[in-house]
Enzyme design. Structure first.
Site, PDB file in Angstrom:
ATOM      1  N   GLU A 294       0.834  -1.206   0.000  1.00  0.00           N
ATOM      2  CA  GLU A 294       0.000   0.000   0.000  1.00  0.00           C
ATOM      3  C   GLU A 294       0.874   1.263   0.000  1.00  0.00           C
ATOM      4  OE1 GLU A 294      -3.063  -0.409  -0.716  1.00  0.00           O
ATOM      5  OE2 GLU A 294      -3.139  -2.570  -0.321  1.00  0.00           O
TER       6      GLU A 294
ATOM      7  N   HIS B 232       1.497   2.188  -3.542  1.00  0.00           N
ATOM      8  CA  HIS B 232       0.376   2.954  -4.116  1.00  0.00           C
ATOM      9  C   HIS B 232       0.410   4.392  -3.621  1.00  0.00           C
ATOM     10  CE1 HIS B 232      -1.818  -0.241  -6.116  1.00  0.00           C
ATOM     11  NE2 HIS B 232      -1.944  -0.968  -5.012  1.00  0.00           N
TER      12      HIS B 232
END
Lengths: 501, 501
Positions: free
Chosen positions: B267, B270
């Site tokens: 994550e 991202h």
């Protein structure tokens, strides 16, 4: 009330629902900004909030809104909810529409700059930085009052924004009585030989332990954690996304026990009110507490009348002692006195239950005169300090601990302060009726059984949301108009016992 | 490009900004719903989200939007950003406007019911519950494709929604090569005598310790915690409120070490992408990652290519050993093999770096046939199971661990799955260029110096936001079109060493 009426009402509710959705979103974004946001995210978030607010504002002041208002105002025999819904919508429509748009826009900019000036002034403890802004803010409010109109005292219209129906005439009377009673009582207390010891509150209490105990107490009182949560923020607050998601915040000081706990109980009072507002009021604009004052009556009832009563701690103190070894050897009596110690202070937000109202009355007296142009900007700090000396016997050494301590005037929230003290008066007046309706009130509290009390508050106050005006609620619940008698009696009783007067 | 053009562009950007504000608000509300919301608050929140989405939708499909699009499309020599802005706006305008409104409304209701049916079907492991819904969802998509139009394979238009410019023709080739390579490699690995031991990952690791280490690693990699935060949710995700507030979530299993850490790194990849998108792209609709595939290339680069490399752990493992006594006596080599163990599994989300792409390729092959009507609803589970048997050597015992495991089809997200595997391909292709541009790449990683790498990704990929199409980005950065060669090489190299092939 034919088919057309029903159809229009349905449309009106759908329209109001859109405003409620926007306001709910705004509340979530604001909550997140107080509780979760990373530092760099604040600037953009302000823009998003500005956009959502302006969208909500557009809906509240649109021609469509005016058509709804005009239509429903012309209807006769409206039921209470619809009547209130229309009155409410009209009030906020008029409040904005009566002000020329360019003046309002100027005011918004001023208020924002004024807040920054206030922040700087407070940091530097220098009133002169804030003075020119405050002067303009007051002048704007005076101008707005000419657009809005007023009956009797100009300040009435400002009071009405926060406490519909309350007037200077009424407040002069109840606040006058209250001030006299508190000042007298305070004088006696200061002569009393009783000096409660509070040392044990300044030991070390971990955040986790405090939080667990706060959750335990709030749950017991009826705050529904499936429809809410507790978080941490710089200043404790309650916010409603809808009646199924009412969140509170607190802050923890690991070196002081009372702050977090009583702020949790206080906010739980606000939150229980909001959680108890019925679903049926959604889509009417009335699904929230009716006024600041009635809201404070609930939070202060929970925090002070209930939360600082001996019966309350007969139930909770054994649990507190089990959890906090810091209270070993401290008797219930000592603990009880210590949470009710009276110490006149300079700062409103740090004051005790007794003297709190004096802080408010000072602000009320000053605001009233400011709005009527009877105190100049130059003499304001002196007036402030003189009143503190006279009523509380303490005197600010500088502007920061005096006239600059609250942010309320920086954004022009004149008329707001009185609600805090009204909350105390309402609360005690409600209590007198509560004791009649639930004769075993005190033994219920001693046993930690709060359901009946919770239910009473819900049925008598909470379930009405904003349908009735505060004065109507008081009358409906207690059979009497607002008066200071009950709160004064309550204070005299309580502190006479604590301080052996 | 005269004065009028500039004025229209300013207006267009203001208009797009309103959409971005609404989308930011929607993201905050959704994040809160995944991370913070109390149980009873979900129903109302869904309504508020529905309202905000519909407001955003209105703006995206309004006549005003059409006028902007028509005006700018008729202009020549647009700069890259403006051209992309218009193309993007047109795409989402057309995507909706081409579908008759009543059909779209029916579809939204179907998708919502279909999701519930899928949930129930998965819980009961009974495909027959989901089958009639899936059938309708597929039919709707086929109908929509007729409105939207397509070139070559029907499925191309769906692919284009998530990965602009990608086609079946392209995917058949790269996925075909990749599948063959992985299946071959997997066969060899399964015959290898090397069997990494992973026992030490199943000891007890407290949430707090895991969280601290995750924060430590994410910070080192360049995730800016002043513009983001980590929370816990049932399924890890990244969400962008704006480039200064990009939040990630993870979940902690106190009895397994890898899950939370690698999802945090994933994550973070991202989030770093989103944090690096420049302010200048605000108000264009392009201030976000360009496609699912390129996004996954960043998250998977961080998670796998970097995060499961030996050089990475040369730096981080001593720190991990300091923090986690559970790794006492476990050598870097053992640890490295254990985070790269290959174990063909039935569940996509639990699969390892090597076999992950096979899970995706299976879904791609099936979706393509479903959309073209070449697999019936009845034979679907059999096709699914047969492909798992053929490619991975494992066979689902029931529908829950087979065809019902993912939610993607329940809301009709056909064309989405391939992005995950494209991310792997892009990532390895980027790596090959990264190694050329930063010759001391591996020694930087070994020393925990990630700034240059971060900067390279930012300059070559992140800073473009959605201005260029994925295929253009690949070409611009690597000088080549997308191909499977780099990822296959990467896999062969890596696993040959680990498994002594």
């Amino acid at each position: 009330m034919g088919e057309n009426f029903e159809m229009r009402l349905k449309e009106f509710k759908e329209y109001m629902t859109r405003i409620e959705y926007l306001n709910s979103a705004t509340s979530v974004l604001s909550w997140d900004m107080m509780v979760s946001i990373p530092k760099k995210g604040k600037a953009y978030r302000s823009d998003v909030l500005g956009y959502l607010s302006s969208e909500s504002y557009k809906l509240q002041t649109s021609d469509t809104m005016k058509e709804f208002i005009d239509y429903f105002i012309s209807q006769e025999n409206l039921d209470d909810v619809t009547e209130s819904m229309v009155r409410n919508a009209k009030k906020s429509y008029d409040q904005t529409k009566k002000i020329p748009e360019d003046r309002y826009r100027e005011y918004v900019v001023l208020a924002s700059n004024s807040f920054s000036a206030w922040e700087e002034a407070r940091a530097k403890s220098d009133y002169s930085i804030f003075k020119p802004y405050l002067e303009k803010i007051v002048k704007f409010n005076q101008e707005f009052l000419e657009y809005w109109g007023y009956e009797g005292n100009k300040y009435n219209t400002l009071l009405d924004l926060y406490e519909p129906g309350i007037t200077v005439e009424k407040l002069d009377k109840v606040f006058g009585e209250l001030r006299e009673a508190i000042v007298n009582l305070l004088e006696k207390i200061q002569k009393s030989s009783v000096k409660p010891n509070t040392d044990f509150f300044y030991k070390h209490f971990t955040k986790e332990e405090q939080e667990e105990f706060g959750v335990f107490v709030a749950s017991k009182l009826g705050y529904d954690f499936e429809a809410g949560r507790i978080d941490v923020s710089a200043h404790p607050f309650t916010t409603t996304f809808d009646n199924k998601d009412v969140r509170i915040t607190t802050r923890y000081d690991e070196n002081e026990f009372r702050g977090a706990l009583f702020s949790t109980i206080h906010e739980s009072g606000h939150a229980i009110y909001e959680q108890n507002i019925p679903d049926e009021l959604k889509g009417t604009g009335l699904a929230t507490g009716v006024s600041m004052g009635v809201h404070e009556s609930q939070s202060r009832y929970y925090e002070n009348i209930l939360g600082r009563s001996k019966e309350f701690w007969k139930y909770f103190y054994p649990e507190a002692q089990k959890r906090f070894k810091q209270f070993e050897g401290v008797s219930l009596e000592e603990f009880y006195k210590a949470i009710n110690v009276v110490e006149p202070s300079l700062i409103r937000t740090e004051s005790d239950e007794l003297t709190y109202s004096l802080h408010i009355i000072i602000r009320y007296e000053i605001e009233k005169e400011l709005i009527n142009g009877r105190i100049s900007m130059d003499e304001l700090p002196k007036v402030w300090n003189a009143k503190y000396k006279e009523y509380l016997g303490v005197e600010p050494k500088n502007d920061a601990e005096g006239v600059l301590q609250d942010m309320h005037w920086s954004d022009g929230s004149f008329g707001y302060f009185p609600s805090y003290a009204l909350g105390n008066l309402y609360g005690a007046q409600f209590l007198s009726k509560l004791l009649k309706d639930i004769p075993d009130y005190y033994s219920l509290v001693e046993r930690g059984e709060f359901d009946k009390i919770h239910e009473w508050l819900k049925e008598n106050i909470h379930k009405h949301g904003s349908v009735y005006k505060p004065a109507d609620i008081i009358k409906m619940v207690t059979g009497e108009e607002l008066n200071a008698k009950y709160f004064i009696e309550y204070l005299n009783n309580k502190y006479s016992k604590i301080y052996n007067l």
